[in-house]
Scaffold this motif. Structure first.
Motif, PDB file in Angstrom:
ATOM      1  N   ILE A 129      -4.537  -8.278   1.253  1.00  0.00           N
ATOM      2  CA  ILE A 129      -4.368  -7.870  -0.147  1.00  0.00           C
ATOM      3  C   ILE A 129      -5.716  -7.538  -0.772  1.00  0.00           C
ATOM      4  CG2 ILE A 129      -3.559  -8.585  -2.422  1.00  0.00           C
ATOM      5  CD1 ILE A 129      -1.311  -7.985  -0.443  1.00  0.00           C
ATOM      6  N   GLU A 130      -6.734  -8.296  -0.440  1.00  0.00           N
ATOM      7  CA  GLU A 130      -8.073  -7.982  -0.949  1.00  0.00           C
ATOM      8  C   GLU A 130      -8.539  -6.620  -0.464  1.00  0.00           C
ATOM      9  OE1 GLU A 130      -9.890 -12.514  -1.478  1.00  0.00           O
ATOM     10  OE2 GLU A 130     -10.310 -11.361   0.353  1.00  0.00           O
ATOM     11  N   ARG A 131      -8.225  -6.271   0.789  1.00  0.00           N
ATOM     12  CA  ARG A 131      -8.617  -4.948   1.288  1.00  0.00           C
ATOM     13  C   ARG A 131      -7.843  -3.847   0.569  1.00  0.00           C
ATOM     14  NH1 ARG A 131      -8.298  -3.415   7.593  1.00  0.00           N
ATOM     15  NH2 ARG A 131      -6.075  -3.485   7.119  1.00  0.00           N
ATOM     16  N   LEU A 132      -6.590  -4.105   0.222  1.00  0.00           N
ATOM     17  CA  LEU A 132      -5.816  -3.133  -0.543  1.00  0.00           C
ATOM     18  C   LEU A 132      -6.513  -2.802  -1.862  1.00  0.00           C
ATOM     19  CD1 LEU A 132      -3.174  -1.481  -0.803  1.00  0.00           C
ATOM     20  CD2 LEU A 132      -2.152  -3.504  -1.889  1.00  0.00           C
ATOM     21  N   PHE A 133      -7.042  -3.820  -2.517  1.00  0.00           N
ATOM     22  CA  PHE A 133      -7.781  -3.606  -3.760  1.00  0.00           C
ATOM     23  C   PHE A 133      -9.048  -2.800  -3.509  1.00  0.00           C
ATOM     24  CE2 PHE A 133      -4.859  -6.571  -5.471  1.00  0.00           C
ATOM     25  CZ  PHE A 133      -4.955  -6.537  -6.853  1.00  0.00           C
ATOM     26  N   ARG A 134      -9.728  -3.077  -2.404  1.00  0.00           N
ATOM     27  CA  ARG A 134     -10.945  -2.310  -2.098  1.00  0.00           C
ATOM     28  C   ARG A 134     -10.615  -0.850  -1.808  1.00  0.00           C
ATOM     29  NH1 ARG A 134     -12.070  -7.006   0.973  1.00  0.00           N
ATOM     30  NH2 ARG A 134     -11.702  -5.917   2.965  1.00  0.00           N
ATOM     31  N   SER A 135      -9.524  -0.606  -1.092  1.00  0.00           N
ATOM     32  CA  SER A 135      -9.127   0.762  -0.796  1.00  0.00           C
ATOM     33  C   SER A 135      -8.896   1.548  -2.082  1.00  0.00           C
ATOM     34  CB  SER A 135      -7.851   0.779   0.057  1.00  0.00           C
ATOM     35  OG  SER A 135      -8.075   0.218   1.330  1.00  0.00           O
ATOM     36  N   CYS A 136      -8.200   0.936  -3.012  1.00  0.00           N
ATOM     37  CA  CYS A 136      -7.938   1.603  -4.287  1.00  0.00           C
ATOM     38  C   CYS A 136      -9.223   1.831  -5.068  1.00  0.00           C
ATOM     39  CB  CYS A 136      -6.953   0.780  -5.108  1.00  0.00           C
ATOM     40  SG  CYS A 136      -5.281   0.742  -4.434  1.00  0.00           S
ATOM     41  N   ILE A 193      -5.236  -1.406  -9.696  1.00  0.00           N
ATOM     42  CA  ILE A 193      -3.941  -2.035  -9.451  1.00  0.00           C
ATOM     43  C   ILE A 193      -3.577  -2.926 -10.646  1.00  0.00           C
ATOM     44  CG2 ILE A 193      -2.689  -3.663  -7.966  1.00  0.00           C
ATOM     45  CD1 ILE A 193      -4.396  -2.711  -5.635  1.00  0.00           C
ATOM     46  N   PRO A 194      -2.394  -2.772 -11.220  1.00  0.00           N
ATOM     47  CA  PRO A 194      -2.034  -3.529 -12.420  1.00  0.00           C
ATOM     48  C   PRO A 194      -1.554  -4.954 -12.143  1.00  0.00           C
ATOM     49  CG  PRO A 194      -0.270  -2.021 -11.877  1.00  0.00           C
ATOM     50  CD  PRO A 194      -1.379  -1.746 -10.878  1.00  0.00           C
ATOM     51  N   TYR A 195      -2.038  -5.551 -11.086  1.00  0.00           N
ATOM     52  CA  TYR A 195      -1.726  -6.936 -10.740  1.00  0.00           C
ATOM     53  C   TYR A 195      -2.989  -7.563 -10.187  1.00  0.00           C
ATOM     54  CZ  TYR A 195       3.108  -5.317 -11.019  1.00  0.00           C
ATOM     55  OH  TYR A 195       4.281  -4.769 -11.465  1.00  0.00           O
ATOM     56  N   HIS A 223       1.927   2.630  -9.284  1.00  0.00           N
ATOM     57  CA  HIS A 223       3.058   1.821  -8.830  1.00  0.00           C
ATOM     58  C   HIS A 223       2.620   0.941  -7.662  1.00  0.00           C
ATOM     59  CE1 HIS A 223       6.039   3.982 -11.240  1.00  0.00           C
ATOM     60  NE2 HIS A 223       5.423   5.102 -10.879  1.00  0.00           N
ATOM     61  N   VAL A 224       3.200  -0.236  -7.557  1.00  0.00           N
ATOM     62  CA  VAL A 224       2.903  -1.164  -6.467  1.00  0.00           C
ATOM     63  C   VAL A 224       4.223  -1.659  -5.879  1.00  0.00           C
ATOM     64  CG1 VAL A 224       1.689  -3.249  -5.750  1.00  0.00           C
ATOM     65  CG2 VAL A 224       0.813  -1.904  -7.684  1.00  0.00           C
ATOM     66  N   GLY A 225       4.348  -1.570  -4.579  1.00  0.00           N
ATOM     67  CA  GLY A 225       5.551  -2.041  -3.914  1.00  0.00           C
ATOM     68  C   GLY A 225       5.209  -2.886  -2.697  1.00  0.00           C
TER      69      GLY A 225
END
Length: 310
Positions: free
Chosen positions: A60-67, A74-76, A120-122
């Motif tokens: 999940i931390e990498r997902l934030f870095r990618s964005c 990311i709104p979360y 959007h986040v899914g």
């Protein structure tokens, strides 16, 4: 609620659980027109204490870095998406599964630079078996397409657009009768496979391409480096030439889906008679780790507890 046969009872989308058949978006979404999406691949494994998600927070931390590479917010929080993932696996009742958190830009879509576009986040999950047949080493070829350079796009971002390159690599390999492709970077150094990192064993040392070779710093890559070092193997990140692959003692791939997969042949050249001793050793160690059998790596697992499942 109707149950989808593949994705279980629910998909989490924008903070709400939906029937998988109803978790939809507009065909006019920015992501469809411009490829503005980001994702992770995570696995949950069966353990004696119930399902456990491997390296959840790290993914999940990498997902934030990618964005962040693309200035997408990311709104979360990380903690909210971690909890949503746990809740989703529990709600669907899977003992083991593949998990796909994803972020994509919705509407309005007309502007290339989507300053006001909805984010959007899914999260979805489904049961997944072997990505590669591990009964025998897979057959690979060095692809004619090169891996995209990080001077062109940030290759440390797990962005959907990057995987058009991966599709070209994989498609060429399969059409030519191979299981997988190995890409070279723009300088001719070995980079990685279509969706997996590459390791090479030579004279007792394990080598893997350094990150400046357009390599995604895979989370499974990091785990395998740690497990190998803990077993006493020297692990070196460096440039690897194509010709080194053909005379290696072993070649193997790593990734969330691939886990550890031995490569028995590259470009019709059998690698050291098909030897896979170290690959099998690390695969066994990895599977003990993800199934909760090795206490020293217990903090890599996030358990889906009965309290969450209720």
């Amino acid at each position: 609620m109707a149950v989808d046969t593949q994705y279980g009872e629910a998909i989490w989308l924008d903070g709400v659980f939906h029937d998988p058949k109803e978790a939809n978006t507009s065909v006019m979404s920015h992501a469809i027109h411009y490829g503005s999406g980001f994702f992770e691949g995570i696995r949950a494994y069966a353990t004696p204490d119930g399902p456990a998600i491997f390296q959840l927070t790290e993914h999940i931390e990498r997902l934030f870095r990618s964005c962040a590479f693309y200035h997408v917010t990311i709104p979360y929080t990380v903690e909210e998406l971690v909890q949503a993932t746990i809740d989703l696996v529990a709600k669907n009742g899977f003992e083991s599964c593949y998990i796909r958190p994803f972020v994509f830009l919705g509407t309005p879509w007309q502007a290339l630079m989507a300053k006001d576009t909805t984010v959007h986040v899914g999260i979805s999950c489904w049961e997944l078996g072997e990505y590669f047949d591990k009964g025998a080493g897979i057959r690979a070829k060095v692809a004619s397409y090169r891996r995209v350079s990080s001077t062109m796009m940030p290759m440390q971002a797990k962005a959907a657009a990057n995987y058009m390159n991966s599709q070209l690599l994989k498609g060429e390999a399969q059409r030519d009768g191979f299981d997988e492709a190995i890409a070279l970077d723009m300088n001719g150094n070995v980079s990685e496979a279509s969706v997996a990192n590459l390791f090479m064993l030579k004279n007792g040392t394990i080598y893997t391409p350094s990150l400046d070779c357009s390599v995604l710093d895979g989370i499974t890559r990091q785990v395998i480096m740690r497990l190998a070092q803990d077993q006493g193997y020297p692990v070196v990140e460096r440039h690897i030439g194509r010709d080194e692959l053909y005379v290696a003692d072993e070649i193997f791939l790593t990734g969330t889906a691939a886990e550890i997969t031995s490569v028995g042949e590259i470009d019709h050249i059998v690698i050291n008679g098909g030897t896979r001793t170290v690959a099998d050793e690390l695969l066994d160690l990895y599977r003990q780790t993800v199934s909760g059998q090795l206490p020293q790596y217990a903090d890599w697992l996030t358990h889906v507890t009965p309290a969450v499942a209720e």
